[in-house]
Design a protein around this motif. Sequence first.
Motif, PDB file in Angstrom:
ATOM      1  N   CYS A  39      45.969  32.926  39.217  1.00 26.48           N
ATOM      2  CA  CYS A  39      44.712  32.816  38.476  1.00 26.48           C
ATOM      3  C   CYS A  39      44.415  31.345  38.168  1.00 26.48           C
ATOM      4  O   CYS A  39      45.317  30.515  38.083  1.00 26.48           O
ATOM      5  CB  CYS A  39      44.825  33.618  37.178  1.00 26.48           C
ATOM      6  N   ASP A  41      43.524  30.319  35.426  1.00 24.47           N
ATOM      7  CA  ASP A  41      43.810  30.154  33.995  1.00 24.47           C
ATOM      8  C   ASP A  41      44.664  28.907  33.726  1.00 24.47           C
ATOM      9  O   ASP A  41      45.686  28.690  34.374  1.00 24.47           O
ATOM     10  CB  ASP A  41      44.546  31.422  33.509  1.00 24.47           C
ATOM     11  N   HIS A  98      48.873  37.440  35.444  1.00 27.09           N
ATOM     12  CA  HIS A  98      49.465  36.997  34.170  1.00 27.09           C
ATOM     13  C   HIS A  98      48.900  37.808  33.010  1.00 27.09           C
ATOM     14  O   HIS A  98      47.796  38.355  33.097  1.00 27.09           O
ATOM     15  CB  HIS A  98      49.186  35.503  33.951  1.00 27.09           C
ATOM     16  N   CYS A 101      44.911  37.982  30.733  1.00 30.32           N
ATOM     17  CA  CYS A 101      44.013  37.422  31.757  1.00 30.32           C
ATOM     18  C   CYS A 101      42.553  37.710  31.397  1.00 30.32           C
ATOM     19  O   CYS A 101      42.144  38.864  31.285  1.00 30.32           O
ATOM     20  CB  CYS A 101      44.352  38.015  33.123  1.00 30.32           C
ATOM     21  N   GLY A 102      41.774  36.641  31.233  1.00 31.14           N
ATOM     22  CA  GLY A 102      40.364  36.800  30.891  1.00 31.14           C
ATOM     23  C   GLY A 102      39.584  37.478  31.994  1.00 31.14           C
ATOM     24  O   GLY A 102      38.658  38.260  31.735  1.00 31.14           O
TER      25      GLY A 102
HETATM   26 ZN   LIG Z   1      43.702  35.086  34.545  1.00 30.02          ZN
END
Ligand SMILES: [Zn+2]
Length: 221
Positions: A39, A41, A98, A101-102
């Motif tokens: 990701c 992120d 992860h 996670c948004g």
């Molecule tokens: Zn994420």
Amino acid sequence: MEHIVTGFVSFRNKVFPRHRKLFAELANGQSPEVLFITCADSRIDPNLVTQTRPGDLFIVRNAGNIVPPHGGMVGGVTASIEYAVAVLNVGHIVICGHTHCGAMTGALDPGALEDLPHVRKWLELSLAAVEVVRHAHGSIGPEQLRAVTEQNVLVQLQHLRTHPVVASRLAAGQLQLHGWMYEIESGDVYAYAEERNAFVPMAERYAAMLKPEGAAHGADV
Ligand SMILES: [Zn+2]
């Protein structure tokens, strides 16, 4: 921004000289063993959590560690996979999701993404993960974020197999796929174990590979 600029100056003046030999070698080419898809992120640092150095991981990052299935969309992810497998001959591909996670939070509730049309469209590639969890639980909500995030890793591994260059190397036994789940709050990483159909601690999944004292070779770059 200031600490990023001063960080770069510090890297150039203090860190780089200690690793001059490594960077001189890397200037002549790369030969990473692993294509690492994770990701975007900011809380994930692939080299930190795997204790690897520049040159070890070929990294692809996007919101939700998504791999579009072959044929539907040609973009950076598809091109990077093709290059990593066909040119760099990576022997392994890791897809690493992860916790917290948004992107997966968005996939769970696409209605909240009305003002983010591109994010909403992108996360449709995770719809199968949401539906698998919804079907298994009978409903879907924030409490299923972890289950959806894990399922998303498995769905993206399926998408990966549709890429011709991946399919051909898998059939030839030249490539292995791995599904990982990084837990931000603990630093733990869980790996998908196909025979158990579950994410299990890394030490269990790779027991045969790990030396007693641990396999990390350390990196202080
Ligand atoms: Zn994420």
